[in-house]
Structure formats: structure tokens, C-alpha cells
Scaffold this motif. Sequence first.
Motif, short mmCIF file in Angstrom:
data_model
loop_
_atom_site.label_atom_id
_atom_site.label_comp_id
_atom_site.label_asym_id
_atom_site.label_seq_id
_atom_site.Cartn_x
_atom_site.Cartn_y
_atom_site.Cartn_z
N LEU A 184 0.83 -1.20 0.00
CA LEU A 184 0.00 0.00 0.00
C LEU A 184 0.87 1.25 0.00
N VAL A 185 1.88 1.29 0.86
CA VAL A 185 2.78 2.44 0.92
C VAL A 185 3.52 2.62 -0.40
N ILE A 235 1.27 4.15 -3.25
CA ILE A 235 0.97 5.57 -3.03
C ILE A 235 2.19 6.44 -3.25
N PHE A 290 2.23 9.08 -6.55
CA PHE A 290 2.17 10.51 -6.33
C PHE A 290 3.51 11.20 -6.59
N ALA A 329 3.86 2.77 -10.86
CA ALA A 329 3.24 2.24 -9.65
C ALA A 329 2.77 0.80 -9.78
N VAL A 367 -6.44 -0.30 -4.96
CA VAL A 367 -5.68 0.93 -4.75
C VAL A 367 -5.53 1.71 -6.05
N LEU A 378 -6.82 5.34 -7.39
CA LEU A 378 -5.92 6.38 -7.90
C LEU A 378 -6.35 6.90 -9.27
N VAL A 382 -8.41 9.69 -8.30
CA VAL A 382 -7.56 10.76 -7.78
C VAL A 382 -6.90 11.53 -8.92
#
Length: 379
Positions: free
Chosen positions: A293-294, A297, A301, A325, A360, A364, A367
Motif C-alpha cells: 500500500l505504501v 501511493i 504521487f 506504480a 488501490v 488512484l 484521484v
Amino acid sequence: MEAEAENQRGTPDQMQDVEKLPHDTPAAEREGPTSIFKGLGVLDRFLALWIFLAMAIGIILGNFVDNVGPALQKGALVGVSLPIAIGLLVMMYPILCKVRYETLHQVFKTREIWIQMGFSIFINWIIAPLLMLALAWAFLPDEPELREGLILVGLARCIAMVLIWTGLAGGDNEYCAILVAVNSLLQMVLFAPLALLFIKIISHSESTIPLSYPVVAKSVAVFLGIPLGAAIVTRFTLRKITGPAWYDNVFVKWLSPWSLIGLLFIILALFASQGKQVVHQIVSVVRVAAPLLVYFIIVFFSTLYITYRLGFGYRLSTTQSFTAASNNFELAIAVAIATYGADSSQALASTVGPLIEVPVLLGLVYVAKFVAKRTNWKP
């Protein structure tokens, strides 16, 4: 301006093959669908749900149906049971059939492509794997086997699902296909030596089953080389016999769902083989999920911000970000199974990859579109 742009694009025949190269053209400014789900089929739309269901069914079968695990381990192809091996090949082949290999020689004539490619290779093959290595050690210092599985995921650069995320977010599909082709070739060369470097040398692996270069290289050659070669032959042969329109609008559309069907079968088979282990190691699954997960992200980003600051258009930035990613968890799963076995902790760690990546990265997508709208980011 429109006439000038048309002249720069070339003849209609050239435009048909390379009409969406990564340039900020006026045509790129058209708005996408109001809801990203409108661009998805049933399998894609509820993929996260199907993955959870496949895992649940696999765990139930593994715990309550006798001999289901041994049945899934019958036969072998480079150390992988025949049912799982077939699933892996089915999973890889359809997505590679979409790559426009016939236009790559035209694409690489432009200087802009080489700049974009250099940036992508730096992020994908240096920054992202090193970040996953660091996260694996930070979150799993006491679990060397889970850590090794996570490192394999970080080294496997995405060549499949990234096309879905890019398309949904309104990225540059043609440039994404180029990155898929390049990453496929690079993985054939780089995955095995980097796996040995990261696991045996840097991490000083003390696994009871040591990582072997021949085994890893053979796994990459079979589970990436075979579908890649078959896809190239299929594309050039069928397009010549039936025409580009039939190939793109009929064959590819019929073939596409098989990639996700293969993925779901693999997840079901793996969790059926490891059903009892998963139940007893639910904490391990959560611990593997946290660094993943980390990772997603941070990489997404960071890449999005850097490309924005460098002045890339939204379509290029989105493509670069999702490519960086995403991970080729199919290949990581294949290598983990071939090297350590289907019931290993390494295979379990690699299998957690799609479980975390799908929801996830789908989030995104929203996002990315939100950021573009708020910043009035030009295509």
C-alpha cells in the motif's frame, strides 16, 4: 493551428497506426466519460470483488475439500504445476496481443519518445525496485521469506493491468503500449540478474531454497517469452489475413477477458493450494499488504508530481505514474512458485500483490482525474 497539427501528423495511413503518440495535440483535449466505470466490462468493473471471491473460494476448497491442493500440483512446467502454468500463460498472452509492435520503429524516430522512455526506465528499473527493497526490509525485517516474495513483486515491472488503469484515467494508450513492449523486453534481460542481486547479495538470503539464476531466467523465458513471442506472431499473422479492423474490434475484444479469467484462476488455485497456510498466516498477509500500500501511493504521487513540475501534459504524466506504480505480479507469482513452491511464503507474498494493487490503483484513477480537474491540467 488545426491545419498545422494535421500536417505534422502525416498521411491518413500513418495516422491510423500512430495517431496517439505522446504529444499534447488538440485532439487529446476531448473529455473522457463522466464515470470511469462506463469504460469497463463486468469483469473489469468488479475485479476487486472477483479477486476477493477467488481468494475466499480457494481458501474454502483448500481447507474443506480433500486432495484439492495435490490435484492442482499435477504435472510441471519449469517447476510450476501444469494447471497453474497454463493459467499464467493464458493471463499474459491477451494483453501482449494489444501492443502495436508494427509501429514501434516509427515511434522511436522522435526525440520526445527517447526522453520519455529514459525517464520511465529510470523510475521503473532503479527507483521503484529500490523503494520496494527498502519497504520490504522496513516492514518485514523478521520475515525473510515474505520479504523475498515482496522483492520479486518490486522487480516485476507492469506489462498488463497498467493498460487498464491508463485507459480509465484518460492517459496516453499508445505510449502506454510502447512502455509495455519495452518493459517486456527489459524484463527478459534484467529480471533474473536483479533478483539475484537484490535477494542473494544485498539481502544475504538464508532461505532453505536458494534463488537460482537458471531457474529464474527459465521462468521469465517461459512465462514471458512464450506469450510475448506468440502475441507477436498472432498480431502480424492475423492482421495480415483478416485486416486490422477485424483484429482490433473482434479478436482483441474476444481475447481480452481471458487475461482476467486467467488471473482469477491463478488466485483461486494458489489459495486452494495454500488454504490452510493462509488461515494460519492471516497476520502475514496483512504485513505484506502494508508495504505494498505504501509503495503504490509513494511511487504514484511522486511520479505524478515530478512529471507535473517538469511540464508534462496530463496524459503523459498519468501514463508514467501508473506504469511506475503498477507491477507484473503475474511474473512475480510464476518465479516465486517455480523457485520456492506453490505453498511457500514467497508465493503467498507475491499473491497478495493483485489483492492490494487492484483496489488501490482503481482508486488512484479517480484521484488522477480529480487532480487534473482541480489544477486545470492540460492534456
